[in-house]
Structures are given as C-alpha cells and as structure tokens.
Design a protein around this motif. Structure first.
Motif, PDB file in Angstrom:
ATOM      1  N   PRO A 267     -59.286  28.741  79.669  1.00 54.32           N
ATOM      2  CA  PRO A 267     -61.204  29.070  78.897  1.00 54.32           C
ATOM      3  C   PRO A 267     -62.188  28.787  80.025  1.00 54.32           C
ATOM      4  N   ILE A 268     -63.440  30.252  78.684  1.00 55.06           N
ATOM      5  CA  ILE A 268     -64.602  29.867  80.640  1.00 55.06           C
ATOM      6  C   ILE A 268     -65.787  29.705  80.287  1.00 55.06           C
ATOM      7  N   LYS A 269     -66.677  29.301  80.300  1.00 56.53           N
ATOM      8  CA  LYS A 269     -67.652  29.360  79.414  1.00 56.53           C
ATOM      9  C   LYS A 269     -68.987  30.007  80.513  1.00 56.53           C
ATOM     10  N   LYS A 270     -69.931  30.125  79.109  1.00 58.25           N
ATOM     11  CA  LYS A 270     -71.787  31.601  79.411  1.00 58.25           C
ATOM     12  C   LYS A 270     -71.524  30.633  80.612  1.00 58.25           C
ATOM     13  N   GLY A 271     -72.480  31.226  81.680  1.00 58.89           N
ATOM     14  CA  GLY A 271     -72.123  31.577  83.000  1.00 58.89           C
ATOM     15  C   GLY A 271     -71.794  31.008  84.067  1.00 58.89           C
ATOM     16  N   GLN A 272     -70.571  30.525  83.678  1.00 63.11           N
ATOM     17  CA  GLN A 272     -69.211  30.596  84.756  1.00 63.11           C
ATOM     18  C   GLN A 272     -68.838  31.929  85.603  1.00 63.11           C
ATOM     19  N   PHE A 273     -68.553  31.442  87.271  1.00 59.46           N
ATOM     20  CA  PHE A 273     -68.795  32.739  88.023  1.00 59.46           C
ATOM     21  C   PHE A 273     -67.146  32.590  87.303  1.00 59.46           C
ATOM     22  N   ILE A 274     -66.136  34.415  87.255  1.00 54.91           N
ATOM     23  CA  ILE A 274     -65.248  34.664  87.085  1.00 54.91           C
ATOM     24  C   ILE A 274     -64.748  35.253  88.265  1.00 54.91           C
ATOM     25  N   VAL A 275     -65.046  36.155  88.920  1.00 56.32           N
ATOM     26  CA  VAL A 275     -64.584  37.374  90.194  1.00 56.32           C
ATOM     27  C   VAL A 275     -65.298  37.252  90.390  1.00 56.32           C
TER      28      VAL A 275
ATOM     29  N   PHE B 150     -75.976  39.995  91.548  1.00 50.29           N
ATOM     30  CA  PHE B 150     -75.693  40.252  92.986  1.00 50.29           C
ATOM     31  C   PHE B 150     -76.147  38.922  94.074  1.00 50.29           C
ATOM     32  N   VAL B 151     -74.995  38.431  94.643  1.00 52.55           N
ATOM     33  CA  VAL B 151     -76.230  37.804  95.803  1.00 52.55           C
ATOM     34  C   VAL B 151     -76.120  37.957  97.176  1.00 52.55           C
ATOM     35  N   LYS B 152     -76.952  38.541  97.923  1.00 50.76           N
ATOM     36  CA  LYS B 152     -77.400  39.298  98.764  1.00 50.76           C
ATOM     37  C   LYS B 152     -76.491  40.430  98.683  1.00 50.76           C
ATOM     38  N   HIS B 153     -75.409  41.048  99.335  1.00 49.01           N
ATOM     39  CA  HIS B 153     -74.345  42.046  99.387  1.00 49.01           C
ATOM     40  C   HIS B 153     -73.374  41.967  98.699  1.00 49.01           C
ATOM     41  N   VAL B 154     -73.365  41.309  98.214  1.00 51.69           N
ATOM     42  CA  VAL B 154     -71.826  40.668  97.353  1.00 51.69           C
ATOM     43  C   VAL B 154     -72.425  40.558  95.927  1.00 51.69           C
ATOM     44  N   ILE B 155     -70.575  41.346  95.414  1.00 47.46           N
ATOM     45  CA  ILE B 155     -71.067  41.209  94.066  1.00 47.46           C
ATOM     46  C   ILE B 155     -70.207  40.149  93.023  1.00 47.46           C
ATOM     47  N   LYS B 156     -70.464  39.542  92.260  1.00 44.72           N
ATOM     48  CA  LYS B 156     -69.774  38.382  91.492  1.00 44.72           C
ATOM     49  C   LYS B 156     -70.083  39.262  89.971  1.00 44.72           C
ATOM     50  N   VAL B 157     -69.025  38.235  89.371  1.00 40.22           N
ATOM     51  CA  VAL B 157     -69.145  38.375  87.902  1.00 40.22           C
ATOM     52  C   VAL B 157     -69.095  37.243  87.130  1.00 40.22           C
ATOM     53  N   ARG B 158     -69.882  37.324  86.150  1.00 39.22           N
ATOM     54  CA  ARG B 158     -69.974  35.728  85.822  1.00 39.22           C
ATOM     55  C   ARG B 158     -70.069  35.744  83.727  1.00 39.22           C
ATOM     56  N   ALA B 159     -69.796  35.183  83.622  1.00 42.79           N
ATOM     57  CA  ALA B 159     -69.181  35.561  81.536  1.00 42.79           C
ATOM     58  C   ALA B 159     -71.057  35.014  81.128  1.00 42.79           C
ATOM     59  N   LEU B 160     -71.062  36.152  80.419  1.00 42.56           N
ATOM     60  CA  LEU B 160     -72.465  35.879  79.026  1.00 42.56           C
ATOM     61  C   LEU B 160     -72.384  35.089  78.145  1.00 42.56           C
ATOM     62  N   LYS B 161     -71.031  35.085  77.884  1.00 38.44           N
ATOM     63  CA  LYS B 161     -70.857  33.917  76.455  1.00 38.44           C
ATOM     64  C   LYS B 161     -69.454  33.105  77.022  1.00 38.44           C
ATOM     65  N   ASN B 162     -68.689  31.790  76.118  1.00 37.77           N
ATOM     66  CA  ASN B 162     -67.689  31.468  76.079  1.00 37.77           C
ATOM     67  C   ASN B 162     -66.371  32.580  76.136  1.00 37.77           C
ATOM     68  N   ILE B 163     -65.782  32.784  76.830  1.00 37.64           N
ATOM     69  CA  ILE B 163     -65.095  33.716  76.724  1.00 37.64           C
ATOM     70  C   ILE B 163     -63.353  32.384  75.992  1.00 37.64           C
ATOM     71  N   LYS B 164     -62.854  33.016  75.290  1.00 36.20           N
ATOM     72  CA  LYS B 164     -61.387  32.415  74.809  1.00 36.20           C
ATOM     73  C   LYS B 164     -60.252  32.946  76.007  1.00 36.20           C
ATOM     74  N   ALA B 165     -59.541  31.769  76.410  1.00 37.18           N
ATOM     75  CA  ALA B 165     -58.361  31.854  77.438  1.00 37.18           C
ATOM     76  C   ALA B 165     -57.109  33.520  76.130  1.00 37.18           C
ATOM     77  N   GLY B 166     -56.944  34.444  76.976  1.00 32.81           N
ATOM     78  CA  GLY B 166     -56.522  35.744  76.644  1.00 32.81           C
ATOM     79  C   GLY B 166     -57.081  36.790  76.087  1.00 32.81           C
ATOM     80  N   ASP B 167     -58.675  36.798  75.647  1.00 30.27           N
ATOM     81  CA  ASP B 167     -59.614  37.246  76.132  1.00 30.27           C
ATOM     82  C   ASP B 167     -59.546  38.421  77.085  1.00 30.27           C
ATOM     83  N   GLU B 168     -59.724  39.455  76.630  1.00 29.39           N
ATOM     84  CA  GLU B 168     -60.215  40.620  77.944  1.00 29.39           C
ATOM     85  C   GLU B 168     -61.388  41.004  78.292  1.00 29.39           C
TER      86      GLU B 168
END
Length: 146
Positions: A17-25, A78-96
C-alpha cells in the motif's frame, strides 16, 4: 513495485500500500537539450523545461512503465531538474500506478488511438450499453408497428 500486463500494455503496479503524498519513483534517464530531443524517435521523453528533457527510454527507468490515466492516482512533481512521482491518493497493493501525461502528449499520441484508462473504459462501456438499449427499444417499436 512490479512491472506487469495492463490494459494499456506494460504497467507499474504497487506491491505494498502507498499512502497519499508518498514518493513512489523517480523518472530517470539522460538529460539532453530539448532541441535535440525532437530528433529522437522515442515516446519516453519527459520535458523538464524549454531547455532540458529527460530521455527515459532506458529499461532501468521503472517510471517509464507508468501508464496514462484521465483520472490518475499519482502525479509528477519536479525538484530542480529531477522528476519524481508521488501518490495523489491512497493506492492499494496490486493497483496500477497511473498519472496524466499532459494535454500535448495526449493530443499527439493517445487521442487518435483512444485512451485505455479505467475511467474511459467505463465511459465507453456505459455508452455501448446505452446504444444497445436504444437499439432494443427501436426494434420493439418496429415490431409493434407491424
């Protein structure tokens, strides 16, 4: 995270599970000038600004497997020239994991082929069901008229 089959091809799926606002990749790749990026024949280009673009075509870039969705569960920041992805909402295990690719990319590559995200699939299914219902009603009216 794992890479697996999705309706839009290969996708990135959450294993935990990924919490809302958490860094993903992080979207990684070579940083190249935007002017020369237009000459490359790849769809994995991520424009940071008018001057720099990330070429994320390397298979080591796990973020390249994140598919487009009209109603995404993640966002890019974006953090300077680094592209990051974070969760907009809670994501369950197995969700795309999905994010919106942006209007320009959508118009250039997705619109003509048709969006394959869950929201659009539900919308198309609803329209097909409505069309079947209308056809059945018209058929019944035609039979009564005879």
């Amino acid at each position: 995270m794992r890479i697996g089959r999705s309706k839009a091809g290969l996708g990135l799926f959450a294993c935990v599970p990924i919490k809302k606002g958490q860094f993903i990749v992080r979207y990684i790749g070579r940083k190249i000038p935007t002017d020369s990026a237009d000459d490359l024949d790849t769809r994995y280009l991520f424009e940071i600004n008018t001057r720099w673009t990330i070429d994320g075509s390397s298979r080591r870039n796990r973020a390249r497997y994140i598919n487009h969705a009209c109603r995404p569960n993640a966002e890019v920041y974006f953090v300077k020239h680094v592209i990051k992805v974070r969760a907009l909402k809670n994501i369950k295990a197995g969700d795309e994991i999905t994010y919106h690719y942006g209007r320009n990319y959508f118009e250039a590559f997705i619109k003509d082929a048709g969006c394959r995200c869950q929201a659009c699939a539900r919308k198309k299914a609803k329209l097909r069901a409505l069309a079947r219902l209308r056809a059945a009603r018209a058929k019944r009216r035609a039979q009564r008229a005879r």
